[in-house]
Design a protein around this motif. Sequence first.
Motif, PDB file in Angstrom:
ATOM      1  N   HIS A 275      45.261  77.712 104.339  1.00 52.47           N
ATOM      2  CA  HIS A 275      46.653  77.561 103.937  1.00 52.47           C
ATOM      3  C   HIS A 275      47.372  78.904 104.061  1.00 52.47           C
ATOM      4  CE1 HIS A 275      45.036  73.887 102.175  1.00 52.47           C
ATOM      5  NE2 HIS A 275      46.275  73.438 102.098  1.00 52.47           N
ATOM      6  N   ALA A 299      56.664  78.746  99.635  1.00 52.77           N
ATOM      7  CA  ALA A 299      56.096  77.735 100.538  1.00 52.77           C
ATOM      8  C   ALA A 299      54.603  77.949 100.656  1.00 52.77           C
ATOM      9  CB  ALA A 299      56.749  77.819 101.917  1.00 52.77           C
ATOM     10  N   GLU A 300      53.876  76.841 100.778  1.00 50.61           N
ATOM     11  CA  GLU A 300      52.440  76.870 101.004  1.00 50.61           C
ATOM     12  C   GLU A 300      52.120  75.756 101.990  1.00 50.61           C
ATOM     13  OE1 GLU A 300      48.212  76.616  98.539  1.00 50.61           O
ATOM     14  OE2 GLU A 300      50.086  77.072  97.493  1.00 50.61           O
ATOM     15  N   ASP A 301      51.700  76.149 103.180  1.00 49.60           N
ATOM     16  CA  ASP A 301      51.530  75.185 104.264  1.00 49.60           C
ATOM     17  C   ASP A 301      50.097  75.182 104.768  1.00 49.60           C
ATOM     18  OD1 ASP A 301      54.323  74.640 104.249  1.00 49.60           O
ATOM     19  OD2 ASP A 301      54.649  76.464 105.436  1.00 49.60           O
TER      20      ASP A 301
END
Length: 377
Positions: A275, A299-301
């Motif tokens: 991530h 944001a964490e993708d």
Amino acid sequence: MSPDPLALYIHWPFCVSKCPYCDFNSHVRDAVDQARWRDALLADLSHEAVLTPGRRIGSIFFGGGTPSLMPPATVAALIEAADRHWGLAPDCEITLEANPSSVEAARFADVAAAGVNRVSLGLQSLDDAALGFLGRAHSVAEGLGALETAQAAFARVSFDLIYALPGQSLVGWEGELARALGFGTGHLSLYQLTIEPGTRFATLAAKGELTIPDADAAADLFETTRAMTAAAGLPAYEISNHARPGEESRHNLTYWRYRDYVGVGPGAHGRRGGHATFRRKKPENWLSAVDRNGHGIEAEDALVPQEQAIEALLMGLRLREGVDLSRIEAFGALPVDAPRVDRLVREGLLARDGNRLRATDTGMPVLEAMLREIVAA
């Protein structure tokens, strides 16, 4: 087998002034509530620790901004918290970026006592006129005084210089670099001046008021830099970084070797467990997010395998050691155009040894162009 140690990045966003070439997340504020900032950074750090159990910290890097403006007590509190949450590796490398002003140099002994064992000084130039052009607040004499203080306080010292400045001659840079190599540090970061979007230099360049050396002149400067540092025993281990064997920045090697790291503080990036994390950039927005959520993440993708493979390739080819293609292939399909790679190998710009691919000395100056060519669409 235990997982690789984590690297921890802590961002301090404040500077005394904004340099005209800088596109980092740095801000000028009249006043900083130090107690509030210490508590917020500790909270942000604690959030990351919960998400990365069973890992140890192999390196800590205080970046900015100007983290040498942090109170040494805050530095100590963050190092202690990292040790409490994760545990520090016995040889943990703890670096702090510092401006070479006499005010900040006076804190070096306290910063070392807090646990920092490596300092990176932003000297940027050994010429007073160039320092003025670069918007730096210190003089050469002040910078060298800070370097002497740093060498007395820390086991490992690095400093930055910027070259390929407008009007800079090859002979002039050779003299400056020879002087820099004479100071005996084990690591140098040597960057060519680039015009970054959104900076004051970009505005001047757009008006035709600022011109940097052309590609041929820049290539000559680059090749001279690599030859001189290698002859002095500090060969380039990354495109812009030079070190005696064993004194490479272990923290930055974590980035370039595409290992996991966590980032806390305004605008800090992280990569953990597949991530990517990104924290709010504006200091006030980050503080509000920490107050509200206990962390500053914006944001964490999840990183898709192909994206990880490409990033690992792009980062790893910056290194003299290159990349292990079998490790990259483990993310999924190998993201390279094989015929183009083969052609660049024949032309002497890339070298391949089994599964390892690297840029040659001839290829390194044109690395960005090569990457655009070989990464498969």
